[in-house]
Design a protein around this motif. Structure first.
Motif, PDB file in Angstrom:
ATOM      1  N   GLN A 201       0.857  -1.182   0.000  1.00  0.00           N
ATOM      2  CA  GLN A 201       0.000   0.000   0.000  1.00  0.00           C
ATOM      3  C   GLN A 201       0.897   1.237   0.000  1.00  0.00           C
ATOM      4  O   GLN A 201       1.556   1.546   0.992  1.00  0.00           O
ATOM      5  N   ASP A 202       0.926   1.946  -1.112  1.00  0.00           N
ATOM      6  CA  ASP A 202       1.821   3.085  -1.260  1.00  0.00           C
ATOM      7  C   ASP A 202       1.429   4.271  -0.386  1.00  0.00           C
ATOM      8  O   ASP A 202       2.288   5.059   0.017  1.00  0.00           O
ATOM      9  N   PHE A 203       0.164   4.428  -0.096  1.00  0.00           N
ATOM     10  CA  PHE A 203      -0.268   5.582   0.681  1.00  0.00           C
ATOM     11  C   PHE A 203       0.299   5.573   2.102  1.00  0.00           C
ATOM     12  O   PHE A 203       0.389   6.618   2.750  1.00  0.00           O
ATOM     13  N   LEU A 204       0.699   4.407   2.605  1.00  0.00           N
ATOM     14  CA  LEU A 204       1.272   4.338   3.948  1.00  0.00           C
ATOM     15  C   LEU A 204       2.619   5.053   4.034  1.00  0.00           C
ATOM     16  O   LEU A 204       3.001   5.512   5.110  1.00  0.00           O
ATOM     17  N   VAL A 205       3.307   5.175   2.919  1.00  0.00           N
ATOM     18  CA  VAL A 205       4.563   5.944   2.911  1.00  0.00           C
ATOM     19  C   VAL A 205       4.255   7.414   3.189  1.00  0.00           C
ATOM     20  O   VAL A 205       4.966   8.085   3.934  1.00  0.00           O
ATOM     21  N   ASP A 206       3.164   7.913   2.591  1.00  0.00           N
ATOM     22  CA  ASP A 206       2.754   9.292   2.858  1.00  0.00           C
ATOM     23  C   ASP A 206       2.378   9.473   4.329  1.00  0.00           C
ATOM     24  O   ASP A 206       2.712  10.490   4.949  1.00  0.00           O
TER      25      ASP A 206
END
Length: 110
Positions: free
Chosen positions: A60-65
């Protein structure tokens, strides 16, 4: 290979969670306020690392944000807490300073 990667990511997240608990004990026990500030900073840093690990593990890429925003908030928290320590120290120094000046003035008057 993916099973090994998932196992390594899970193991590192669990290890960081255990270290967060150990650091939490330090934050509660810490004899000085600065020890507590450093412990809270370490907890926040490890939480950011766990969020980044979960981002890779869950794809899940949004967790980096989320991790970046949390890191920025953590930084601001440490800056504010450091400012509070400095203000408290300055106030303590000001309270002792006039009494020393009064003693010197009394000595010079004699």
């Amino acid at each position: 290979m993916t099973d090994l990667k998932n196992l390594a990511l899970t193991a590192s997240a669990v290890l960081l969670a255990v270290l967060i608990l150990a650091t939490l004990v330090r934050a509660v026990i810490g004899p000085r306020f600065t020890d507590r500030v450093i412990a809270v900073n370490m907890i926040n840093t490890m939480a950011v690392a766990i969020i980044a690990i979960l981002s890779v593990r869950l794809k899940q890429d949004f967790l980096v944000d989320v991790a970046l925003v949390y890191a920025l908030l953590s930084f601001l928290t440490v800056v504010v807490m450091t400012r509070l320590v400095l203000v408290r120290h300055w106030r303590k120094c000001r309270k002792t300073e006039p009494t020393d000046a009064k003693k010197e003035a009394a000595e010079h008057a004699e």
